[in-house]
Design a protein around this motif. Structure first.
Motif, PDB file in Angstrom:
ATOM      1  N   TRP A   8     127.400 -37.799 -47.926  1.00  0.00           N
ATOM      2  CA  TRP A   8     125.975 -37.575 -47.742  1.00  0.00           C
ATOM      3  C   TRP A   8     125.534 -36.293 -48.451  1.00  0.00           C
ATOM      4  O   TRP A   8     124.513 -36.264 -49.150  1.00  0.00           O
ATOM      5  CB  TRP A   8     125.670 -37.484 -46.250  1.00  0.00           C
ATOM      6  CG  TRP A   8     124.211 -37.333 -45.956  1.00  0.00           C
ATOM      7  CD1 TRP A   8     123.520 -36.167 -45.797  1.00  0.00           C
ATOM      8  CD2 TRP A   8     123.249 -38.380 -45.817  1.00  0.00           C
ATOM      9  NE1 TRP A   8     122.205 -36.418 -45.551  1.00  0.00           N
ATOM     10  CE2 TRP A   8     122.001 -37.763 -45.561  1.00  0.00           C
ATOM     11  CE3 TRP A   8     123.337 -39.765 -45.867  1.00  0.00           C
ATOM     12  CZ2 TRP A   8     120.842 -38.507 -45.357  1.00  0.00           C
ATOM     13  CZ3 TRP A   8     122.178 -40.504 -45.662  1.00  0.00           C
ATOM     14  CH2 TRP A   8     120.947 -39.879 -45.422  1.00  0.00           C
ATOM     15  N   THR A  35     121.145 -42.085 -36.246  1.00  0.00           N
ATOM     16  CA  THR A  35     120.037 -43.027 -36.097  1.00  0.00           C
ATOM     17  C   THR A  35     119.312 -42.851 -34.769  1.00  0.00           C
ATOM     18  O   THR A  35     118.414 -43.630 -34.446  1.00  0.00           O
ATOM     19  CB  THR A  35     120.551 -44.475 -36.199  1.00  0.00           C
ATOM     20  OG1 THR A  35     121.543 -44.686 -35.174  1.00  0.00           O
ATOM     21  CG2 THR A  35     121.161 -44.750 -37.564  1.00  0.00           C
ATOM     22  N   PRO A  60     122.920 -45.731 -41.725  1.00  0.00           N
ATOM     23  CA  PRO A  60     122.974 -44.990 -42.989  1.00  0.00           C
ATOM     24  C   PRO A  60     124.075 -45.551 -43.883  1.00  0.00           C
ATOM     25  O   PRO A  60     125.145 -45.909 -43.386  1.00  0.00           O
ATOM     26  CB  PRO A  60     123.288 -43.552 -42.559  1.00  0.00           C
ATOM     27  CG  PRO A  60     122.923 -43.490 -41.116  1.00  0.00           C
ATOM     28  CD  PRO A  60     123.162 -44.863 -40.562  1.00  0.00           C
ATOM     29  N   PRO A 110     126.008 -43.230 -49.890  1.00  0.00           N
ATOM     30  CA  PRO A 110     124.599 -43.344 -50.294  1.00  0.00           C
ATOM     31  C   PRO A 110     124.337 -42.859 -51.713  1.00  0.00           C
ATOM     32  O   PRO A 110     125.059 -42.013 -52.249  1.00  0.00           O
ATOM     33  CB  PRO A 110     123.882 -42.449 -49.276  1.00  0.00           C
ATOM     34  CG  PRO A 110     124.905 -41.407 -48.937  1.00  0.00           C
ATOM     35  CD  PRO A 110     126.218 -42.127 -48.943  1.00  0.00           C
ATOM     36  N   GLN A 162     118.720 -43.297 -51.631  1.00  0.00           N
ATOM     37  CA  GLN A 162     118.904 -43.720 -50.240  1.00  0.00           C
ATOM     38  C   GLN A 162     118.870 -42.527 -49.289  1.00  0.00           C
ATOM     39  O   GLN A 162     118.358 -42.641 -48.169  1.00  0.00           O
ATOM     40  CB  GLN A 162     120.223 -44.487 -50.106  1.00  0.00           C
ATOM     41  CG  GLN A 162     120.190 -45.875 -50.719  1.00  0.00           C
ATOM     42  CD  GLN A 162     121.539 -46.550 -50.696  1.00  0.00           C
ATOM     43  OE1 GLN A 162     122.564 -45.945 -51.042  1.00  0.00           O
ATOM     44  NE2 GLN A 162     121.571 -47.798 -50.265  1.00  0.00           N
ATOM     45  N   ALA A 171     115.203 -41.761 -48.899  1.00  0.00           N
ATOM     46  CA  ALA A 171     114.526 -42.784 -48.087  1.00  0.00           C
ATOM     47  C   ALA A 171     114.873 -42.617 -46.616  1.00  0.00           C
ATOM     48  O   ALA A 171     113.995 -42.726 -45.742  1.00  0.00           O
ATOM     49  CB  ALA A 171     114.911 -44.176 -48.578  1.00  0.00           C
ATOM     50  N   PHE A 172     116.142 -42.346 -46.301  1.00  0.00           N
ATOM     51  CA  PHE A 172     116.526 -42.170 -44.901  1.00  0.00           C
ATOM     52  C   PHE A 172     115.884 -40.911 -44.327  1.00  0.00           C
ATOM     53  O   PHE A 172     115.455 -40.894 -43.162  1.00  0.00           O
ATOM     54  CB  PHE A 172     118.043 -42.108 -44.759  1.00  0.00           C
ATOM     55  CG  PHE A 172     118.516 -42.181 -43.332  1.00  0.00           C
ATOM     56  CD1 PHE A 172     118.768 -43.407 -42.740  1.00  0.00           C
ATOM     57  CD2 PHE A 172     118.672 -41.033 -42.572  1.00  0.00           C
ATOM     58  CE1 PHE A 172     119.176 -43.491 -41.412  1.00  0.00           C
ATOM     59  CE2 PHE A 172     119.080 -41.106 -41.245  1.00  0.00           C
ATOM     60  CZ  PHE A 172     119.331 -42.341 -40.674  1.00  0.00           C
ATOM     61  N   LEU A 205     110.644 -48.260 -46.242  1.00  0.00           N
ATOM     62  CA  LEU A 205     111.733 -47.289 -46.302  1.00  0.00           C
ATOM     63  C   LEU A 205     113.058 -47.913 -45.886  1.00  0.00           C
ATOM     64  O   LEU A 205     114.103 -47.597 -46.460  1.00  0.00           O
ATOM     65  CB  LEU A 205     111.405 -46.086 -45.411  1.00  0.00           C
ATOM     66  CG  LEU A 205     110.275 -45.190 -45.911  1.00  0.00           C
ATOM     67  CD1 LEU A 205     109.878 -44.176 -44.844  1.00  0.00           C
ATOM     68  CD2 LEU A 205     110.676 -44.477 -47.196  1.00  0.00           C
ATOM     69  N   VAL A 206     113.034 -48.801 -44.892  1.00  0.00           N
ATOM     70  CA  VAL A 206     114.262 -49.499 -44.493  1.00  0.00           C
ATOM     71  C   VAL A 206     114.827 -50.278 -45.680  1.00  0.00           C
ATOM     72  O   VAL A 206     116.044 -50.271 -45.925  1.00  0.00           O
ATOM     73  CB  VAL A 206     113.997 -50.435 -43.305  1.00  0.00           C
ATOM     74  CG1 VAL A 206     115.194 -51.362 -43.068  1.00  0.00           C
ATOM     75  CG2 VAL A 206     113.722 -49.627 -42.036  1.00  0.00           C
ATOM     76  N   GLU A 246     114.550 -49.582 -48.801  1.00  0.00           N
ATOM     77  CA  GLU A 246     115.178 -48.626 -49.718  1.00  0.00           C
ATOM     78  C   GLU A 246     116.536 -48.162 -49.188  1.00  0.00           C
ATOM     79  O   GLU A 246     117.483 -47.981 -49.965  1.00  0.00           O
ATOM     80  CB  GLU A 246     114.265 -47.420 -49.923  1.00  0.00           C
ATOM     81  CG  GLU A 246     112.966 -47.727 -50.664  1.00  0.00           C
ATOM     82  CD  GLU A 246     112.144 -46.476 -50.890  1.00  0.00           C
ATOM     83  OE1 GLU A 246     112.728 -45.468 -51.350  1.00  0.00           O
ATOM     84  OE2 GLU A 246     110.936 -46.492 -50.598  1.00  0.00           O
ATOM     85  N   VAL A 247     116.628 -47.974 -47.889  1.00  0.00           N
ATOM     86  CA  VAL A 247     117.885 -47.480 -47.300  1.00  0.00           C
ATOM     87  C   VAL A 247     118.997 -48.509 -47.414  1.00  0.00           C
ATOM     88  O   VAL A 247     120.145 -48.164 -47.725  1.00  0.00           O
ATOM     89  CB  VAL A 247     117.669 -47.084 -45.819  1.00  0.00           C
ATOM     90  CG1 VAL A 247     119.005 -46.839 -45.119  1.00  0.00           C
ATOM     91  CG2 VAL A 247     116.790 -45.852 -45.723  1.00  0.00           C
TER      92      VAL A 247
END
Length: 288
Positions: free
Chosen positions: A81, A113, A144, A148, A152, A155-156, A255-256, A258-259
Motif C-alpha cells: 500500500w 474497511t 482493498p 494496489p 486504486q 480511489a480507496f 469509486l468502488v 475504481e477500487v
C-alpha cells in the motif's frame, strides 16, 4: 533430526542434560534449531515457548509459524500500500499532491474497511437481522486490493473520505422505497435485491442493453415480496417513479468500481451499476 526429536533431546534428563551443559550434540541441535527459526524472523519468546512445550511440540511450532505468517502478511500488505501511495505522489502533478497526501493520510495502513461498514450500518434500517446486515456489507463494502495500483489507492482514499464526511441533513439518504418496509420486509427486500443484482451483473458482463427479462422480474418481485402486493403495470410505474426520485449514491459506486478494477481490466459490475441497469430497464418498460 526432526524438531520434536531435537526438542526431546534438548530437554531430556540425566545424561542428556549433562551433555547439553558440556556442549554436546544435543546443545548443538538446539542451537541450530534456534538459529534457523531466528533467521525466519520468529521472536525469541515464540521460539522459547515452542522449545519448552511439553505436549505436542510440533503443533506448538506450527502455531508459532502460523502467527508469524499472519504478521508478515499484514506487514507485506502495508508495504504494498505504501509503495503504491508513494508512486501516486511521485507521478502526480505538483499542484495535486497536497490534496492527495491529505486523503491518503486519513487511511490506516494497511487500509481498513471499518469506516465504509459504519457508513452502511447507519444507512440500513434499524433492527435488521444480523445475518442480513452481514450479507449486505459483504456485497457493498469492497476489500482493498492486495497489490494496489496508485489509482486504486487514491480511489480507496476518496471512498474513505466520502463515507466519513458529515452527511447533509439528519439521516443517510436511504431510498423511500426501502424506508417504508419494516425490519422483516427490509430483510426480504435486500435478499431479493441481491439476487436481482447478480442476474443483472450477468447481462452487464455481456454488454446487454437494459430490458425485460428474468433480472427485471426478480428486481420488481423484491419490492412486491417486501410489501405484500402484486406485480402489476401500475405498480411498476409507481416503483419506477419512486426509485427515480430517490436519493442516489452514484459517487460511492463509481469509486468502488475504481477500487475493484485492476489496471487495464474490464470494470466489474457493482450493486450500484446493476441497480442503474435495472432501473433503466424498468423506466423504459413503463414508459413504453
Amino acid at each position: 533430526m526432526g524438531y520434536e526429536a531435537a526438542r526431546q533431546r534438548s530437554q531430556g534428563g540425566g545424561a542428556a542434560s549433562q551433555s547439553t551443559a558440556s556442549g554436546g550434540p544435543e546443545a548443538l541441535d538446539r542451537l541450530r534449531l534456534v538459529r534457523s527459526l531466528r533467521s525466519l524472523g520468529l521472536a525469541v519468546p515464540e521460539i522459547r515457548r515452542a522449545l519448552d512445550e511439553r505436549g505436542d511440540a510440533d503443533r506448538a511450532l506450527e502455531d508459532a509459524v502460523a502467527g508469524h505468517l499472519r504478521t508478515l502478511g499484514s506487514q507485506l500488505a502495508a508495504l504494498r500500500w505504501r509503495d503504491a501511495a508513494l508512486r501516486l505522489v511521485q507521478e502526480s502533478p505538483p499542484h495535486e499532491r497536497p490534496d492527495q497526501l491529505r486523503l491518503i493520510g486519513t487511511v490506516t495502513v494497511p487500509p481498513s474497511t471499518a469506516p465504509l461498514a459504519r457508513f452502511w450500518r447507519a444507512w440500513l434500517p434499524p433492527r435488521l437481522p444480523s445475518r442480513s446486515v452481514t450479507a449486505f456489507l459483504a456485497a457493498t463494502v469492497p476489500a482493498p486490493p492486495d497489490d494496489p495500483t496508485p489509482a486504486q489507492v487514491l480511489a480507496f482514499a476518496r471512498l474513505n473520505a466520502l463515507t466519513t464526511a458529515p452527511c447533509p441533513g439528519s439521516a443517510r439518504p436511504q431510498p423511500e422505497a426501502h424506508r417504508a418496509a419494516d425490519a422483516r420486509g427490509a430483510a426480504v427486500l435486500y435478499a431479493a435485491l441481491a439476487e436481482a443484482y447478480d442476474l443483472a451483473a450477468v447481462d452487464l458482463r455481456r454488454d446487454q442493453a437494459p430490458g425485460p427479462g428474468e433480472a427485471l422480474d426478480c428486481f420488481v418481485a423484491a419490492y412486491t415480496s417486501a410489501y405484500g402486493t402484486r406485480d402489476t403495470p401500475g405498480f411498476r410505474r409507481l416503483l419506477a417513479r419512486q426509485l427515480t426520485a430517490d436519493p442516489r449514491l452514484d459517487r460511492y459506486w463509481d469509486l468502488v468500481t475504481e477500487v475493484i478494477t485492476p489496471a487495464g481490466g474490464r470494470p466489474e459490475p457493482t450493486p450500484g451499476s446493476a441497480h442503474d441497469w435495472l432501473l433503466t430497464a424498468l423506466t423504459d418498460q413503463t414508459a413504453a
